[in-house]
Design a protein around this motif. Structure first.
Motif, PDB file in Angstrom:
ATOM      1  N   GLY A  77      46.704  68.769  56.271  1.00 14.95           N
ATOM      2  CA  GLY A  77      47.388  68.302  55.072  1.00 14.95           C
ATOM      3  C   GLY A  77      47.747  69.397  54.090  1.00 14.95           C
ATOM      4  O   GLY A  77      48.348  69.122  53.045  1.00 14.95           O
ATOM      5  N   GLY A  78      47.413  70.650  54.408  1.00 20.70           N
ATOM      6  CA  GLY A  78      47.680  71.736  53.475  1.00 20.70           C
ATOM      7  C   GLY A  78      49.154  71.984  53.221  1.00 20.70           C
ATOM      8  O   GLY A  78      49.553  72.264  52.084  1.00 20.70           O
ATOM      9  N   VAL A  79      49.968  71.878  54.241  1.00 19.13           N
ATOM     10  CA  VAL A  79      51.408  72.109  54.071  1.00 19.13           C
ATOM     11  C   VAL A  79      52.010  71.019  53.193  1.00 19.13           C
ATOM     12  O   VAL A  79      52.833  71.301  52.303  1.00 19.13           O
ATOM     13  N   LEU A  80      51.634  69.782  53.424  1.00  9.37           N
ATOM     14  CA  LEU A  80      52.136  68.679  52.597  1.00  9.37           C
ATOM     15  C   LEU A  80      51.759  68.896  51.138  1.00  9.37           C
ATOM     16  O   LEU A  80      52.603  68.749  50.237  1.00  9.37           O
ATOM     17  N   ALA A  81      50.515  69.255  50.874  1.00  6.56           N
ATOM     18  CA  ALA A  81      50.078  69.484  49.495  1.00  6.56           C
ATOM     19  C   ALA A  81      50.831  70.641  48.866  1.00  6.56           C
ATOM     20  O   ALA A  81      51.223  70.584  47.692  1.00  6.56           O
ATOM     21  N   ALA A  82      51.060  71.709  49.630  1.00  5.14           N
ATOM     22  CA  ALA A  82      51.740  72.876  49.084  1.00  5.14           C
ATOM     23  C   ALA A  82      53.212  72.601  48.815  1.00  5.14           C
ATOM     24  O   ALA A  82      53.775  73.102  47.836  1.00  5.14           O
ATOM     25  N   ILE A  83      53.865  71.822  49.673  1.00  7.14           N
ATOM     26  CA  ILE A  83      55.276  71.497  49.452  1.00  7.14           C
ATOM     27  C   ILE A  83      55.437  70.715  48.155  1.00  7.14           C
ATOM     28  O   ILE A  83      56.385  70.927  47.389  1.00  7.14           O
ATOM     29  N   LEU A  84      54.511  69.813  47.887  1.00  6.89           N
ATOM     30  CA  LEU A  84      54.617  68.977  46.690  1.00  6.89           C
ATOM     31  C   LEU A  84      54.129  69.678  45.432  1.00  6.89           C
ATOM     32  O   LEU A  84      54.692  69.488  44.346  1.00  6.89           O
ATOM     33  N   LEU A  85      53.075  70.483  45.563  1.00  8.06           N
ATOM     34  CA  LEU A  85      52.414  71.044  44.390  1.00  8.06           C
ATOM     35  C   LEU A  85      52.537  72.553  44.261  1.00  8.06           C
ATOM     36  O   LEU A  85      52.253  73.107  43.197  1.00  8.06           O
ATOM     37  N   GLY A  86      52.935  73.230  45.336  1.00 13.74           N
ATOM     38  CA  GLY A  86      52.902  74.682  45.372  1.00 13.74           C
ATOM     39  C   GLY A  86      51.621  75.142  46.053  1.00 13.74           C
ATOM     40  O   GLY A  86      50.640  74.391  46.136  1.00 13.74           O
ATOM     41  N   PRO A  87      51.583  76.375  46.541  1.00 14.34           N
ATOM     42  CA  PRO A  87      50.426  76.827  47.315  1.00 14.34           C
ATOM     43  C   PRO A  87      49.143  76.957  46.507  1.00 14.34           C
ATOM     44  O   PRO A  87      48.057  76.750  47.053  1.00 14.34           O
ATOM     45  N   TYR A  88      49.249  77.284  45.222  1.00 17.32           N
ATOM     46  CA  TYR A  88      48.038  77.462  44.420  1.00 17.32           C
ATOM     47  C   TYR A  88      47.342  76.129  44.172  1.00 17.32           C
ATOM     48  O   TYR A  88      46.145  75.972  44.439  1.00 17.32           O
ATOM     49  N   ALA A  89      48.091  75.156  43.657  1.00 24.08           N
ATOM     50  CA  ALA A  89      47.502  73.830  43.436  1.00 24.08           C
ATOM     51  C   ALA A  89      47.135  73.174  44.758  1.00 24.08           C
ATOM     52  O   ALA A  89      46.135  72.466  44.850  1.00 24.08           O
ATOM     53  N   GLY A  90      47.940  73.407  45.801  1.00 22.15           N
ATOM     54  CA  GLY A  90      47.630  72.854  47.110  1.00 22.15           C
ATOM     55  C   GLY A  90      46.313  73.370  47.648  1.00 22.15           C
ATOM     56  O   GLY A  90      45.522  72.623  48.246  1.00 22.15           O
ATOM     57  N   ALA A 149      61.802  72.103  58.592  1.00 20.43           N
ATOM     58  CA  ALA A 149      60.965  73.242  58.190  1.00 20.43           C
ATOM     59  C   ALA A 149      59.527  72.805  57.981  1.00 20.43           C
ATOM     60  O   ALA A 149      58.581  73.510  58.360  1.00 20.43           O
ATOM     61  N   ALA A 150      59.337  71.622  57.384  1.00 21.62           N
ATOM     62  CA  ALA A 150      57.984  71.117  57.149  1.00 21.62           C
ATOM     63  C   ALA A 150      57.280  70.814  58.462  1.00 21.62           C
ATOM     64  O   ALA A 150      56.080  71.086  58.604  1.00 21.62           O
ATOM     65  N   ALA A 151      58.003  70.272  59.420  1.00 22.94           N
ATOM     66  CA  ALA A 151      57.402  69.953  60.720  1.00 22.94           C
ATOM     67  C   ALA A 151      56.907  71.212  61.417  1.00 22.94           C
ATOM     68  O   ALA A 151      55.767  71.254  61.921  1.00 22.94           O
ATOM     69  N   LEU A 203      56.711  63.026  53.697  1.00 24.52           N
ATOM     70  CA  LEU A 203      57.814  63.576  52.909  1.00 24.52           C
ATOM     71  C   LEU A 203      59.023  62.648  52.917  1.00 24.52           C
ATOM     72  O   LEU A 203      59.723  62.507  51.901  1.00 24.52           O
ATOM     73  N   SER A 204      59.293  62.005  54.040  1.00 27.06           N
ATOM     74  CA  SER A 204      60.413  61.063  54.117  1.00 27.06           C
ATOM     75  C   SER A 204      60.180  59.877  53.198  1.00 27.06           C
ATOM     76  O   SER A 204      61.099  59.424  52.495  1.00 27.06           O
ATOM     77  N   PHE A 205      58.956  59.371  53.191  1.00 21.28           N
ATOM     78  CA  PHE A 205      58.633  58.245  52.318  1.00 21.28           C
ATOM     79  C   PHE A 205      58.756  58.638  50.849  1.00 21.28           C
ATOM     80  O   PHE A 205      59.310  57.880  50.037  1.00 21.28           O
ATOM     81  N   ILE A 206      58.255  59.812  50.503  1.00 23.06           N
ATOM     82  CA  ILE A 206      58.330  60.277  49.119  1.00 23.06           C
ATOM     83  C   ILE A 206      59.782  60.485  48.700  1.00 23.06           C
ATOM     84  O   ILE A 206      60.174  60.123  47.586  1.00 23.06           O
ATOM     85  N   ALA A 207      60.591  61.060  49.591  1.00 24.93           N
ATOM     86  CA  ALA A 207      62.000  61.290  49.269  1.00 24.93           C
ATOM     87  C   ALA A 207      62.733  59.977  49.022  1.00 24.93           C
ATOM     88  O   ALA A 207      63.639  59.901  48.175  1.00 24.93           O
ATOM     89  N   ALA A 208      62.346  58.942  49.748  1.00 26.89           N
ATOM     90  CA  ALA A 208      63.016  57.651  49.610  1.00 26.89           C
ATOM     91  C   ALA A 208      62.523  56.860  48.404  1.00 26.89           C
ATOM     92  O   ALA A 208      63.300  56.108  47.797  1.00 26.89           O
ATOM     93  N   SER A 209      61.261  57.017  48.055  1.00 30.77           N
ATOM     94  CA  SER A 209      60.689  56.179  47.001  1.00 30.77           C
ATOM     95  C   SER A 209      60.455  56.902  45.676  1.00 30.77           C
ATOM     96  O   SER A 209      60.591  56.301  44.605  1.00 30.77           O
ATOM     97  N   ARG A 210      60.078  58.167  45.725  1.00 24.22           N
ATOM     98  CA  ARG A 210      59.787  58.939  44.513  1.00 24.22           C
ATOM     99  C   ARG A 210      60.285  60.365  44.698  1.00 24.22           C
ATOM    100  O   ARG A 210      59.498  61.311  44.773  1.00 24.22           O
TER     101      ARG A 210
END
Length: 225
Positions: A77-90, A149-151, A203-210
């Motif tokens: 889950g590290g990549v998902l967290a970093a994409i949304l929050l950045g690597p430091y917060a992730g 890229a995320a995949a 990421l697809s769900f987030i892009a569609a909903s938020r």
């Protein structure tokens, strides 16, 4: 019954004291820098998202894949967290999840926690994030190529974390390099597919909903007047 030999979320006794100590020191340093950087880069609106991400990743990591040969693995889950929050917060999110699992649920030892944070929370997050940004830029931009890229980044982060863990096991004289790499990397080549699919699905769900959440990472606190 023989205990499993190769776990990405390692218990105590798998790493030698020198290896565990060095990885604790590195992890502590990176987390200290991450706390400062995350505070500079994110505003208070990102804090609830960090909590939600921590809860999601915590739940996802509770599902372990039991694999023949004494190996088990789970989603990172590290990549998902970093994409949304950045690597430091992730990385902070990942460290909190790993620490909670180790302290409360004994999923990973206290001595090995520095290694677990390094492998999953630093290599998996920082390495995966910068691979993601590089791939997205090279393929035509993050807006258009976010999912491919995320995949790739999510898949690679799992394999890279497993490989680094195998090196640490070898340096600790726990097993031979060939045995560790074969067991860890071999099976995580398969586990990485699940990581990629879940990352893309989230990421697809987030892009569609938020879709606004995809911009939290690039938010900057406003200077006080």
């Amino acid at each position: 019954m023989t205990a499993p030999l190769f776990l990405l979320h390692a218990p105590d006794g798998f790493f030698s004291t020198p290896v565990a100590s060095v990885l604790w020191a590195i992890s502590a340093l990176v987390l200290a820098v991450s706390l400062r950087k995350a505070g500079d880069q994110l505003d208070e609106k990102a804090v609830p998202l960090m909590g939600v991400m921590a809860a999601f990743i915590f739940a996802a990591q509770m599902f372990n894949f039991q694999i023949p040969g004494g190996t088990s693995g789970h989603l990172l889950g590290g990549v998902l967290a970093a994409i949304l929050l950045g690597p430091y917060a992730g990385t902070i999110v990942m460290a909190c999840v790993i620490a909670t699992q180790g302290i409360v649920f004994q999923d990973g030892g206290l001595v090995a926690m520095g290694a677990n944070i390094f492998n999953m929370g630093i290599i998996g997050t920082f390495g995966g994030y910068y691979l993601y940004r590089t791939l997205a830029g090279a393929l035509g931009g993050e807006q258009k190529m976010r999912l491919p890229a995320a995949a790739i980044a999510a898949y690679t982060s799992v394999v890279a974390s497993a490989f680094i863990c195998a090196i640490e096991l070898w340096l600790s004289d726990t097993t031979s390099l060939w045995t560790a790499v074969t067991a860890m990397v071999g099976w995580h080549l398969i586990i990485g597919i699940g990581e990629a699919l879940i990352t893309v699905g989230a990421l697809s769900f987030i892009a569609a909903s938020r879709a606004d959440l995809l911009r939290v990472r690039d938010a900057r606190p406003q200077a006080a007047a």
